[in-house]
Design a protein around this motif. Structure first.
Motif, PDB file in Angstrom:
ATOM      1  N   SER A 350       0.830  -1.195   0.000  1.00  0.00           N
ATOM      2  CA  SER A 350       0.000   0.000   0.000  1.00  0.00           C
ATOM      3  C   SER A 350       0.869   1.252   0.000  1.00  0.00           C
ATOM      4  O   SER A 350       1.937   1.304   0.616  1.00  0.00           O
ATOM      5  CB  SER A 350      -0.914  -0.005   1.228  1.00  0.00           C
ATOM      6  N   ARG A 351       0.385   2.261  -0.707  1.00  0.00           N
ATOM      7  CA  ARG A 351       1.077   3.540  -0.766  1.00  0.00           C
ATOM      8  C   ARG A 351       0.139   4.621  -0.250  1.00  0.00           C
ATOM      9  O   ARG A 351      -1.080   4.490  -0.291  1.00  0.00           O
ATOM     10  CB  ARG A 351       1.518   3.865  -2.193  1.00  0.00           C
ATOM     11  N   THR A 352       0.728   5.707   0.247  1.00  0.00           N
ATOM     12  CA  THR A 352      -0.034   6.824   0.788  1.00  0.00           C
ATOM     13  C   THR A 352       0.144   8.015  -0.136  1.00  0.00           C
ATOM     14  O   THR A 352       1.271   8.375  -0.492  1.00  0.00           O
ATOM     15  CB  THR A 352       0.437   7.181   2.199  1.00  0.00           C
ATOM     16  N   SER A 353      -0.964   8.617  -0.522  1.00  0.00           N
ATOM     17  CA  SER A 353      -0.895   9.788  -1.385  1.00  0.00           C
ATOM     18  C   SER A 353      -0.443  11.003  -0.587  1.00  0.00           C
ATOM     19  O   SER A 353      -0.535  11.042   0.643  1.00  0.00           O
ATOM     20  CB  SER A 353      -2.262  10.051  -2.018  1.00  0.00           C
ATOM     21  N   THR A 354       0.027  11.997  -1.299  1.00  0.00           N
ATOM     22  CA  THR A 354       0.497  13.238  -0.692  1.00  0.00           C
ATOM     23  C   THR A 354      -0.588  14.298  -0.828  1.00  0.00           C
ATOM     24  O   THR A 354      -1.125  14.518  -1.917  1.00  0.00           O
ATOM     25  CB  THR A 354       1.790  13.712  -1.372  1.00  0.00           C
ATOM     26  N   LEU A 409      -0.940  11.252  -6.427  1.00  0.00           N
ATOM     27  CA  LEU A 409      -0.672   9.816  -6.486  1.00  0.00           C
ATOM     28  C   LEU A 409       0.329   9.565  -7.608  1.00  0.00           C
ATOM     29  O   LEU A 409       0.134   9.999  -8.747  1.00  0.00           O
ATOM     30  CB  LEU A 409      -1.953   9.014  -6.753  1.00  0.00           C
ATOM     31  N   GLN A 410       1.387   8.859  -7.275  1.00  0.00           N
ATOM     32  CA  GLN A 410       2.428   8.560  -8.245  1.00  0.00           C
ATOM     33  C   GLN A 410       2.517   7.055  -8.443  1.00  0.00           C
ATOM     34  O   GLN A 410       2.299   6.277  -7.517  1.00  0.00           O
ATOM     35  CB  GLN A 410       3.777   9.105  -7.777  1.00  0.00           C
ATOM     36  N   SER A 411       2.848   6.670  -9.676  1.00  0.00           N
ATOM     37  CA  SER A 411       2.999   5.262 -10.042  1.00  0.00           C
ATOM     38  C   SER A 411       1.736   4.476  -9.689  1.00  0.00           C
ATOM     39  O   SER A 411       1.770   3.493  -8.958  1.00  0.00           O
ATOM     40  CB  SER A 411       4.218   4.643  -9.334  1.00  0.00           C
ATOM     41  N   LYS A 539      -5.138   5.987   0.461  1.00  0.00           N
ATOM     42  CA  LYS A 539      -4.328   4.778   0.319  1.00  0.00           C
ATOM     43  C   LYS A 539      -4.614   4.149  -1.038  1.00  0.00           C
ATOM     44  O   LYS A 539      -5.759   4.096  -1.480  1.00  0.00           O
ATOM     45  CB  LYS A 539      -4.668   3.771   1.428  1.00  0.00           C
ATOM     46  N   TYR A 540      -3.574   3.688  -1.672  1.00  0.00           N
ATOM     47  CA  TYR A 540      -3.748   3.034  -2.963  1.00  0.00           C
ATOM     48  C   TYR A 540      -2.642   2.018  -3.156  1.00  0.00           C
ATOM     49  O   TYR A 540      -1.591   2.069  -2.505  1.00  0.00           O
ATOM     50  CB  TYR A 540      -3.748   4.057  -4.107  1.00  0.00           C
ATOM     51  N   VAL A 541      -2.897   1.095  -4.026  1.00  0.00           N
ATOM     52  CA  VAL A 541      -1.950   0.050  -4.386  1.00  0.00           C
ATOM     53  C   VAL A 541      -1.715   0.132  -5.888  1.00  0.00           C
ATOM     54  O   VAL A 541      -2.669   0.281  -6.664  1.00  0.00           O
ATOM     55  CB  VAL A 541      -2.475  -1.354  -4.000  1.00  0.00           C
ATOM     56  N   ARG A 542      -0.471   0.083  -6.278  1.00  0.00           N
ATOM     57  CA  ARG A 542      -0.157   0.133  -7.714  1.00  0.00           C
ATOM     58  C   ARG A 542      -0.856  -1.025  -8.418  1.00  0.00           C
ATOM     59  O   ARG A 542      -0.751  -2.183  -8.011  1.00  0.00           O
ATOM     60  CB  ARG A 542       1.348   0.058  -7.925  1.00  0.00           C
TER      61      ARG A 542
END
Length: 1218
Positions: A350-354, A409-411, A539-542
Motif C-alpha cells: 500500500s502507498r499513501t498519497s500526498t 498519487l504517483q505510479s 491509500k492506494y496500491v499500484r
C-alpha cells in the motif's frame, strides 16, 4: 471604435433609442410602463464603463456595440464568442496570442449584455437552489461562471463588461449554453448601504467554539456567531435529499484549532463562490447538530445565518464559562477504507498519497465525461471523485485552476505513467482564470458516458488506479465497437436494474474480482469532517493492468507476429533427428506448423470481444468489430456445436479462448546445417482464427440502433412491410438428417440462362424431412400447419444453400429440428414440389427425395426448441458411428464410414503443395493433400487404432480446428484399402465434420503403457505404441551410408553419383539402420532402429558416433548382414578392413547384446488388414536333448527410443514383475 471624425448626432440618437427599446423589452416587466429612469441608468452605466478605460478615441458612446438579450444569445449565437467593452483591437490581439499555436482564440463580437445575477434558475423555488449562478432577464436564463463573487451583486441588475458565451453543441438541441464572466459585474442601480449596528457583534473564536461542542447545556436556545480565518472549504456535495458544503475556520495562529461549519441551507450554498481561503469572515446565528453517521456534534448554519466580512473593530469576543460536564471524548478515527485485519501484511504493497495545494493551467482534455484533464503538460487531473457538474462546461485548455487539499498519487499503474492529481470531497477546485481558446466542438460520442463514469466512482466504489484503467478500457471498447456495433450512448449508458449498461457488463467480471460489490458507500460527512482525514484517495496500491480489450485487427497482427517470431526450424526439427533428413524430407516437415496462444501469454492478458456474425462469403463464423473480422470456431459446450441462430448479431465477451495460427511455409533448405539461414525461406503465410466455448463467454444482445441511416430506412427483406392483418412470413419445420461438406460445386444451367460455362460456387446441401405443412405468422406466433398432400408419406427434402445462404452452415447439424422462414406475402406451394424455389433434378430421384429447394438469400433459419415440438423419433439422436469391425474389415462394399477420433498429427503429403488459401496459377499445378493421423475412439477398445485421413482438393483448405490434440467427428468418409492392405479414409462431398473438443491448452505428456511383448499378439486390443523391458539377443543387419540431400543418390567421398543432370547442391547427409532381435521372456520381436537410434543401440556416445560416420564417408556405404556365424559384407571395403572388423565385433559384443528399455510402435499400423500367422515349430538343442516346440511369430516393431534400465541386472519379465 477608432474613427477619423466624431460620430454624428443621429448615430448617437439611434443608439440611445435602441438602448431604450432594449430596456423596455428585456429588463422591464411585461406590460409595465416604460421606465425612462431605468433606461437612463443603463445608458449611464454603459457610458461610464466605456469611458473608464480612456481608449474611446473621442466616442462618448460605444456606437459599434449593440445590446443582446439572453434569448438572442440562445437563438442566434451558434458559435462561441466573446465581448470586451472598451478593448481596443491591439488589446484583443495581444489577448488572443495567449491561445498559443495549438489553440484558436475566441472570436470577438461587439455586444452589450445586461441582466440580473441570481442563484435561482428559471421557474425554480427557493428550496431548489443548488449554489449555481445565472444571468437572468425577462427573455430567459443562462448559467454562468464567475471567478470572484460579491454577495451584494445577487439579485441586482448588472452590466457585464467582459464575457464569453459558449453555445451547446449542435447535436444537443435541448442543451443550454453558458456564460463566462471575465470581469466583475457593474451594478446598474446605485448601492443603498444600510446603517451598521452601533454595538459590536458578539462572536466566538474557533478555539472557544471547538471546546464549546463538548459541553452540555451551554448552547440550548442560543445561536452564537463565529468569527475566524477561512482555512479551507470543501467541495459542494449534492445528493437527492440535500446539498451541502463544509468550511473550516481557524484562529490567528496557524497551530490553533479548527472548527468546521456545515452549510446546507439552499439559499446559502452560493456562499461557497464568495469564500476565499485566507479571508476572515463572521458566520451569524449558528447552531449545533449531530449529523447522522457522524460520531460527534458539529456547527451548522441556520436559515437566518449570514456571511459577513470580519472587521475587528465591529466584533467582540463572547465570554462563556465552560465549567459544566463534558461530553464523551472524540472517538478514535475509523480505519482508512480498504484496511483490514491483515493490514500489516498488505502494508508494504500500500502507498499513501500526498496532500498538497497546487495551481496550474489545463493544457489538454483527456476525457471530459470521465473528468480527466492534463495540467501543465505533465500531470493528470482527475475530477471524478468530486461532483464537478458546473465545471464540466468551463474546464478546457487555457483554464487556470487552484487545487486545495488535492491528493498526489504517483505510479498508480494500470497503464498510467504520469503522476495524478485527484481532489476528494475534502478538497476544493477553485476557478482562477478562464480560457481565451475557442473550445473544440465535442462530437456526440465524445460527450457520452458521464453518468456511467460517476456510477463507477460512487456506486462501484472504484479506487483511482482501477478507475483510470476502467476509463481506458471503456475507450478501447468504444474504439472497437462504436458506431458499427453499438452507438456510443448505448455502450456508455447509465446502468440500472431494468436497463444494464453494455459497457459496465463488459467490465463487470473484472471489476467484481478487483472491487467486489457490497463495500461501504462513501460518507461525505466523514470524508470532510474527520481528522485524521480518510478518503478513497488516501491509500492506494499500484495496479497491475488486469487485462485489455484489443481490436480484432490488433489481435490478429499480434498472433501473426508471435507465430513468425517463434518459428524456429531448429526447434521444430531438433538434432539429432534433423541431421539425417534429406532436403525434401526437411522442407516437407517444415511446411506446416501451428501455434496456440492463450490470453495469459499476452501482457496484459487480453479479453476477446466482438459481434458474432456468420460470413455469407466463406460460410464460417466471425467475430467483427470496427477494425475488421476474425474467423472463429465455437463450441457451445464440450462435444456440442452451436445451433441457435439467435446468436448472430450478439456481442460476445470471453476471457478463455485460443488464438490459433496455422503457419504455411515454403522453404528450400539444402540440409539441416542451413536451418538458421532465413534466405532459404521462399514464402510464408499464416491463417489466424479463434477457438472458444460459448459456455465460457458472456453473450449480450445488441439493441437495435436508435439512429438509422438513410439506407436502413428502406423496409428490410427480413421484416417486410405489409398491411395490417396480412401475414408477412411463412415457415415450415424440417428435421435435418445429414449435412454435406461446404465446398465449391457445379450447378446445372437452367433453360434460357447465359451459355457461358458457370463457375463453381461455394455451397452445401442438407437432407431431411418436413414436419407438417406450411405455417403463417399470426401476430407474434405461428399459426397451425396447413395440410400438405399425403401426410402419411415420408416427405424427404434436399435443401441447397448457396450464395449468401451459406452463412447458416455452422448452425445446422444432424438430429435437430429447424424452422425455415420465408419473408414476404403468402406464396402458394412455396415449400412444395413445383414451387418457385424448387429445382427438379434427376439425382433427387436416386436420393429418394420428394423435392429440392434452393434456399434464397433472404430466407432465415431458426432452431426449434424440443419442448415446443411434438415427439420426433429421430430428433436429438447421437451421431451414427461405424464399429471397428466395419471400419477395419476387408469388405469393399461398405465404403462410407463414420467415427470420432483424436487427431494425432497433421502433415502435408507429396507433392509439395502451394499455400492452401492461394489458387494455383495453372490447373496442372497440384496442391497436394493433407494427411491426418487419428486415433479412433471406441468404447470396447482400450487402445484405439490409428488411421490416416486424407483431405484433397476441392476440400482444401481444411476446415478450422483440425489440429493435433483435437477430437473430431467424421461422418461419411470414404473408406479405402491400399495395396499394402492398409485402411485409410478420404474426404468426399457428402462428408460431415464436427469438431468435438479443442486441443488441450497445455501439452499433456502421457507415458506409454508398459507391456509384455506377448500382449502385442492379441490383435486389435494391443496398443500401437508401448514400452517393454527386454534383452537384445542378436543383430540381424546394419547399414551406414551417405546420400545426396537433394536426390538421395549414394555419395562416396562426399560426391553425388547421380547420372545426368547435376544436383544444385553438393550436400550429403548420413543415414543408418539396424535390425535387432529382442525378447522379454514372453515373445520375440524384430526391431528396426533408424538414424540416431542406431547410435543408442550400438552403445556409442555422440563423439564416437560422429567418428564412425566420418569413417563411412569414404566408401559411402557399409552394410552388414548377420545370417549366421560370421558376416556377409556388402560394401566397397574389403572383408578384413578395420571398419568392417570393428562393426562385426561391436555387433556381437555385450555392449550391444544387453538389457534395454525399448519404446516402440508397431511397424504396421493397427488399421492394416493382415491374417495373423500361426505359431511355428522350432527345434531347440539343450545339451544332448533336442526339444521341438511351437513358437509365436516374431513381431515387427519400429524403435522410438532406447534407454538403459535402472537396474542392469534385471531382465524382461522379471523386471516387470518386481
Amino acid at each position: 471604435m477608432e474613427a477619423d471624425s466624431p460620430p454624428a448626432a443621429d448615430s448617437e440618437q439611434a443608439w440611445l433609442e435602441a438602448a431604450r427599446t432594449f430596456v423596455e423589452e428585456t429588463l422591464c416587466p411585461a406590460g409595465a410602463e416604460p421606465n425612462a429612469q431605468l433606461s437612463q441608468l443603463v445608458v449611464d452605466c454603459v457610458k461610464s464603463q466605456w469611458l473608464s478605460q480612456g481608449k474611446n478615441q473621442g466616442f462618448p458612446l460605444p456606437l459599434s456595440y449593440s445590446f443582446v438579450s439572453v434569448q438572442d444569445l440562445k437563438t442566434h449565437q451558434n458559435l462561441p464568442c466573446c465581448s470586451h467593452l472598451s478593448w481596443s483591437s491591439s488589446t484583443y490581439q495581444a489577448w488572443a496570442q495567449e491561445a498559443g499555436p495549438r489553440g484558436t482564440p475566441l472570436p470577438r463580437e461587439r455586444l452589450l449584455l445586461l441582466g440580473t445575477l441570481t442563484d435561482l434558475s428559471e421557474d425554480s423555488e427557493q428550496e431548489c437552489r443548488k449554489g449555481d449562478l445565472y444571468v437572468k432577464d425577462h427573455t430567459g436564463v443562462l448559467g454562468c461562471e464567475l471567478i470572484d463573487l460579491d454577495l451584494s451583486w445577487l439579485g441586482r441588475l448588472c452590466l457585464f463588461p467582459s464575457w464569453s458565451y459558449l453555445p451547446p453543441p449542435r447535436w444537443n438541441s435541448s442543451g443550454e449554453g453558458h456564460l463566462e464572466l471575465w470581469s466583475a459585474p457593474v451594478p446598474v442601480l446605485p448601492v443603498t448601504s444600510s446603517p451598521g449596528s452601533l454595538s459590536p457583534l458578539s462572536v466566538l473564536y474557533p478555539e472557544t467554539a471547538s471546546r464549546l461542542l463538548r459541553h452540555r447545556g451551554k448552547l440550548r436556545g442560543v445561536q452564537p456567531n463565529l468569527a475566524g480565518k477561512l482555512v479551507r472549504v470543501s467541495a459542494l456535495v449534492r445528493s437527492q435529499k440535500k446539498s451541502h458544503f463544509v468550511l473550516s475556520l481557524g484562529g490567528s495562529s496557524p497551530a490553533g484549532s479548527l472548527v468546521s461549519v456545515v452549510v446546507q441551507t439552499p439559499a446559502q450554498l452560493v456562499w461557497r463562490r464568495a469564500l476565499r481561503p485566507g479571508g476572515s469572515y463572521v458566520l451569524t446565528a449558528l447552531r449545533v447538530v449531530r449529523i447522522r453517521g457522524h460520531c460527534y456534534r458539529v456547527w451548522t448554519t441556520s436559515p437566518s445565518s449570514c456571511l459577513l466580512p470580519l472587521r475587528p473593530e465591529c466584533v467582540r469576543e463572547l465570554e462563556l464559562e465552560l465549567d459544566g460536564p463534558l461530553l464523551e471524548a472524540d472517538p478514535p478515527p475509523l480505519p482508512a477504507p480498504g484496511s483490514s485485519r491483515d493490514g500489516d501484511r498488505e502494508a508494504p504493497l500500500s502507498r499513501t498519497s500526498t496532500l498538497l495545494s497546487y495551481r496550474g493551467k489545463v493544457t489538454d482534455v483527456l476525457s471530459q465525461p470521465a473528468g480527466l484533464y492534463e495540467v501543465d503538460g505533465q500531470l493528470v487531473l482527475c475530477l471524478a471523485y468530486q461532483q464537478f457538474h458546473s465545471l464540466r462546461k468551463v474546464v478546457r485548455p487555457g483554464v487556470s485552476l487552484e487545487l486545495q487539499d488535492v491528493h498526489l498519487l504517483q505510479s498508480v499503474g494500470g497503464g498510467m505513467t504520469r503522476p495524478v492529481l485527484a481532489p476528494c470531497l475534502h478538497g476544493a477546485v477553485l476557478l482562477r482564470g478562464f480560457s481565451c481558446q475557442k473550445p473544440e466542438t465535442p462530437l456526440f460520442h465524445q460527450a457520452q458516458g458521464a453518468s456511467l463514469y460517476e456510477q463507477l466512482v460512487w456506486e462501484r466504489q472504484l479506487g483511482l488506479p482501477l478507475y483510470l484503467w476502467a476509463t481506458k478500457a471503456l475507450e478501447e471498447l468504444a474504439c472497437k465497437l462504436c458506431p458499427h456495433v453499438l452507438r456510443h450512448h448505448q455502450l456508455l449508458q447509465h446502468s440500472c436494474p431494468g436497463n444494464p449498461s453494455p459497457g459496465l457488463q463488459l467490465l463487470a467480471p473484472v471489476l467484481d474480482v478487483l472491487a467486489p460489490l457490497g463495500s461501504s458507500r462513501r460518507n461525505a460527512h466523514k470524508e470532510i469532517l474527520e481528522d485524521p482525514h480518510h478518503c478513497p484517495l488516501q491509500k492506494y496500491v499500484r495496479l497491475q493492468t488486469p487485462c485489455s480489450f484489443p481490436t480484432l485487427a490488433t489481435l490478429k497482427d499480434q498472433g501473426r507476429c508471435r507465430a513468425w517470431a517463434s518459428f524456429d526450424a531448429k526447434t521444430l526439427l531438433p538434432l539429432p533427428e534433423a541431421s539425417h533428413l534429406t532436403s525434401g524430407e526437411l522442407n516437407q516437415r517444415l511446411s506446416w506448423s501451428w501455434l496456440s496462444l492463450l490470453p495469459s501469454t499476452f501482457h496484459p492478458p487480453q479479453i476477446l470481444t466482438g459481434l458474432l456474425a456468420a460470413s455469407s462469403h466463406k460460410g464460417c463464423l466471425q467475430l467483427r468489430d470496427r477494425s475488421g473480422s476474425l474467423p472463429c470456431l465455437i463450441l457451445a459446450t464440450h462435444s456440442q456445436p452451436i445451433r441457435d441462430t439467435r446468436l448472430i448479431g450478439c456481442l460476445v465477451r470471453t476471457e478463455k479462448f485460443q488464438v490459433i495460427i496455422e503457419r504455411n511455409i515454403r522453404t528450400t533448405f539444402p540440409s539441416y546445417k542451413e536451418l538458421g539461414m532465413t534466405g532459404f525461406v521462399q514464402k510464408q503465410q499464416a491463417r489466424v482464427y479463434i477457438q472458444f466455448f460459448l459456455a465460457d463467454a458472456l453473450i449480450l444482445p445488441v439493441p437495435r440502433p436508435l439512429l438509422l441511416s438513410a439506407a436502413s430506412l428502406v423496409p428490410s427483406q427480413t421484416e417486410p412491410a405489409a398491411p395490417d392483418g396480412v401475414p408477412t412470413e411463412q415457415s415450415r419445420l424440417f428435421l435435418l438428417s445429414h449435412k454435406e461438406a461446404l465446398m465449391k460445386r457445379n450447378f446445372c444451367i437452367p433453360p434460357g440462362a447465359s451459355p457461358e460455362v458457370p463457375k463453381p460456387v461455394l455451397s452445401f446441401c442438407v437432407s431431411g424431412r418436413w414436419l407438417g405443412g406450411t405455417q403463417r405468422k399470426e401476430g407474434t406466433a405461428w399459426g397451425p400447419p396447413e395440410p400438405s398432400g399425403d401426410e402419411s408419406k415420408d416427405q424427404k427434402v434436399l435443401l441447397l444453400f448457396r450464395g449468401s445462404s451459406i452463412r447458416w452452415f455452422e448452425f445446422v447439424h444432424p438430429g435437430q429440428v429447424y424452422r425455415l422462414v420465408a419473408p414476404g406475402p403468402p406464396t402458394p406451394l412455396l415449400f412444395e414440389e413445383g414451387g418457385p424455389s424448387c429445382v427438379a433434378q434427376r439425382p433427387l430421384e436416386l436420393a429418394g427425395c420428394a423435392s429440392c429447394l434452393t434456399v434464397p438469400d433472404e430466407w432465415t433459419l431458426e432452431l426449434e426448441s424440443s419442448r415446443d415440438l411434438p415427439a420426433v423419433p429421430d430428433a436429438s439422436q447421437a451421431l451414427p458411428e461405424s464399429s471397428l469391425a466395419e471400419l477395419l474389415s476387408g469388405d469393399h462394399t461398405n465404403s462410407l464410414v463414420s467415427f470420432s477420433a483424436e487427431v494425432l498429427s497433421r502433415t502435408l503429403c507429396e507433392p509439395f503443395p502451394a499455400p492452401f488459401w492461394t489458387r494455383p496459377a495453372s490447373a496442372r499445378t497440384s496442391r497436394g493433400c493433407v494427411r491426418l493421423t487419428v486415433a479412433v475412439r471406441a468404447a470396447d477398445c482400450p487402445f484405439p487404432p490409428h488411421l490416416d485421413v486424407y483431405i484433397k482438393d476441392p476440400h482444401l483448405p481444411p476446415p478450422l480446428g483440425l489440429l493435433p490434440g483435437a477430437r473430431v467427428y467424421f461422418g461419411q468418409l470414404e473408406r479405402k484399402i491400399a495395396r499394402s492392405h492398409n485402411v485409410y479414409c478420404c474426404f468426399r462431398p457428402s462428408t460431415y465434420l464436427q469438431v468435438l473438443s479443442f486441443p488441450p491448452e497445455s501439452a499433456i505428456s502421457v507415458p506409454l503403457p508398459r507391456i509384455f511383448l506377448a500382449e502385442l499378439l492379441q490383435g486389435r486390443r494391443a496398443p500401437f505404441q508401448a514400452t517393454a523391458s527386454c534383452h537384445i539377443v542378436s543383430v540381424f543387419s546394419l547399414q551406414l551410408l551417405w546420400v545426396c540431400a537433394h536426390c538421395t543418390s549414394l555419395c562416396p567421398q562426399g560426391k553425388c553419383t547421380r547420372q545426368g543432370a547435376t544436383c544444385p547442391t553438393q550436400t550429403c547427409v548420413s543415414q543408418a539402420s539396424i535390425r535387432l532381435l529382442v525378447e522379454d521372456g514372453t515373445a520375440e520381436a524384430l526391431v528396426t532402429c533408424r538414424n540416431h537410434h542406431v547410435a543408442t543401440a550400438l552403445g556409442l556416445c555422440p563423439s564416437e558416433w560422429t567418428s564412425l560416420l566420418e569413417c563411412v564417408r569414404g566408401p559411402g556405404k557399409v552394410a552388414l548382414q548377420f545370417t549366421g556365424p560370421g558376416a556377409q559384407v556388402e560394401s566397397s571395403a574389403k572383408i578384413d578392413e578395420p571398419l568392417v572388423l570393428f562393426l562385426r565385433t561391436l555387433c556381437t559384443s555385450f555392449s550391444v547384446l544387453r538389457p534395454v528399455v525399448l519404446s516402440f510402435e508397431l511397424e504396421r499400423k493397427s488399421s492394416v488388414l493382415t491374417v495373423p500367422e500361426p505359431p511355428r515349430l522350432q527345434r531347440f538343442q539343450c545339451g544332448e536333448l533336442t526339444l521341438l516346440t511351437r513358437v509365436n511369430p516374431r513381431i515387427r516393431l519400429s524403435c522410438l527410443s532406447i534407454q538403459e534400465p535402472k537396474h542392469p541386472s534385471s531382465l524382461g519379465a522379471f523386471s516387470l514383475s518386481c
